[in-house]
Design a protein around this motif. Sequence first.
Motif, mmCIF file in Angstrom:
data_model
loop_
_atom_site.group_PDB
_atom_site.id
_atom_site.type_symbol
_atom_site.label_atom_id
_atom_site.label_comp_id
_atom_site.label_asym_id
_atom_site.label_seq_id
_atom_site.Cartn_x
_atom_site.Cartn_y
_atom_site.Cartn_z
ATOM 1 N N LEU A 1 29.902 55.460 29.379
ATOM 2 C CA LEU A 1 31.025 55.732 30.276
ATOM 3 C C LEU A 1 31.582 57.130 30.058
ATOM 4 O O LEU A 1 31.756 57.547 28.915
ATOM 5 C CB LEU A 1 32.150 54.719 30.019
ATOM 6 C CG LEU A 1 31.782 53.244 30.120
ATOM 7 C CD1 LEU A 1 32.940 52.389 29.649
ATOM 8 C CD2 LEU A 1 31.411 52.909 31.551
ATOM 9 N N LEU B 1 38.807 56.206 37.413
ATOM 10 C CA LEU B 1 38.975 55.370 36.228
ATOM 11 C C LEU B 1 39.180 53.908 36.625
ATOM 12 O O LEU B 1 38.593 53.007 36.016
ATOM 13 C CB LEU B 1 40.150 55.870 35.390
ATOM 14 C CG LEU B 1 40.402 55.165 34.062
ATOM 15 C CD1 LEU B 1 39.178 55.275 33.153
ATOM 16 C CD2 LEU B 1 41.626 55.749 33.379
ATOM 17 N N ARG B 2 39.970 53.652 37.649
ATOM 18 C CA ARG B 2 40.191 52.279 38.113
ATOM 19 C C ARG B 2 38.890 51.657 38.610
ATOM 20 O O ARG B 2 38.585 50.501 38.312
ATOM 21 C CB ARG B 2 41.239 52.242 39.209
ATOM 22 C CG ARG B 2 42.664 52.332 38.682
ATOM 23 C CD ARG B 2 43.694 52.063 39.766
ATOM 24 N NE ARG B 2 43.701 53.086 40.812
ATOM 25 C CZ ARG B 2 44.327 54.257 40.713
ATOM 26 N NH1 ARG B 2 44.980 54.559 39.608
ATOM 27 N NH2 ARG B 2 44.293 55.123 41.694
ATOM 28 N N LYS C 1 36.678 50.779 35.623
ATOM 29 C CA LYS C 1 37.158 49.579 34.936
ATOM 30 C C LYS C 1 36.817 48.312 35.723
ATOM 31 O O LYS C 1 36.360 47.324 35.140
ATOM 32 C CB LYS C 1 38.669 49.658 34.701
ATOM 33 C CG LYS C 1 39.053 50.634 33.617
ATOM 34 C CD LYS C 1 40.551 50.636 33.415
ATOM 35 C CE LYS C 1 40.965 51.546 32.283
ATOM 36 N NZ LYS C 1 42.410 51.474 32.031
ATOM 37 N N ASN C 2 37.007 48.350 37.030
ATOM 38 C CA ASN C 2 36.672 47.186 37.859
ATOM 39 C C ASN C 2 35.178 46.888 37.811
ATOM 40 O O ASN C 2 34.770 45.728 37.721
ATOM 41 C CB ASN C 2 37.118 47.406 39.309
ATOM 42 C CG ASN C 2 38.615 47.351 39.466
ATOM 43 O OD1 ASN C 2 39.318 46.773 38.634
ATOM 44 N ND2 ASN C 2 39.115 47.952 40.517
ATOM 45 N N MET D 1 33.105 47.682 35.385
ATOM 46 C CA MET D 1 32.791 47.162 34.045
ATOM 47 C C MET D 1 33.155 45.686 33.928
ATOM 48 O O MET D 1 32.402 44.900 33.350
ATOM 49 C CB MET D 1 33.530 47.969 32.973
ATOM 50 C CG MET D 1 32.912 49.308 32.689
ATOM 51 S SD MET D 1 31.218 49.146 32.088
ATOM 52 C CE MET D 1 31.463 48.155 30.625
ATOM 53 N N ARG D 2 34.300 45.300 34.460
ATOM 54 C CA ARG D 2 34.695 43.885 34.418
ATOM 55 C C ARG D 2 33.688 43.023 35.170
ATOM 56 O O ARG D 2 33.343 41.926 34.735
ATOM 57 C CB ARG D 2 36.093 43.711 34.987
ATOM 58 C CG ARG D 2 37.167 44.257 34.085
ATOM 59 C CD ARG D 2 38.556 43.996 34.635
ATOM 60 N NE ARG D 2 39.537 44.724 33.868
ATOM 61 C CZ ARG D 2 40.216 45.780 34.292
ATOM 62 N NH1 ARG D 2 40.033 46.242 35.510
ATOM 63 N NH2 ARG D 2 41.073 46.385 33.507
ATOM 64 N N ARG E 1 36.020 42.895 27.642
ATOM 65 C CA ARG E 1 37.029 43.176 28.693
ATOM 66 C C ARG E 1 38.242 43.876 28.107
ATOM 67 O O ARG E 1 38.815 44.764 28.727
ATOM 68 C CB ARG E 1 37.445 41.883 29.382
ATOM 69 C CG ARG E 1 36.471 41.426 30.425
ATOM 70 C CD ARG E 1 37.045 40.276 31.262
ATOM 71 N NE ARG E 1 35.973 39.450 31.752
ATOM 72 C CZ ARG E 1 35.581 38.312 31.189
ATOM 73 N NH1 ARG E 1 36.177 37.819 30.150
ATOM 74 N NH2 ARG E 1 34.571 37.640 31.709
ATOM 75 N N VAL F 1 37.538 47.547 27.642
ATOM 76 C CA VAL F 1 37.581 48.290 28.907
ATOM 77 C C VAL F 1 39.024 48.479 29.324
ATOM 78 O O VAL F 1 39.436 49.508 29.757
ATOM 79 C CB VAL F 1 36.787 47.548 30.005
ATOM 80 C CG1 VAL F 1 37.002 48.180 31.361
ATOM 81 C CG2 VAL F 1 35.315 47.511 29.658
#
Length: 66
Positions: free
Chosen positions: A7, A16-17, A20-21, A23-24, A63, A66
């Motif tokens: 990352l 960034l958002r 993160k989404n 990755m989740r 999670r 992240v």
Amino acid sequence: MDVVIVLDAGGSGQKLRLMKNTMRLVISSLNATDHLSIVAFSNGSKRLLQLKRMTRICQRFARRIV
């Protein structure tokens, strides 16, 4: 399946958002037979999660990272 995700930790805002989404989503799609490692880089690199089997407990831990 073994997954290593690298990352770019230097991002901000919308990028960034989205990261993160994403990755989740990736973490939740893995099962207990899969392994995940997370590496972040900006000026240097840092392993945030060594290769772990994605049990429910490890998924929660990933999670949180992240």
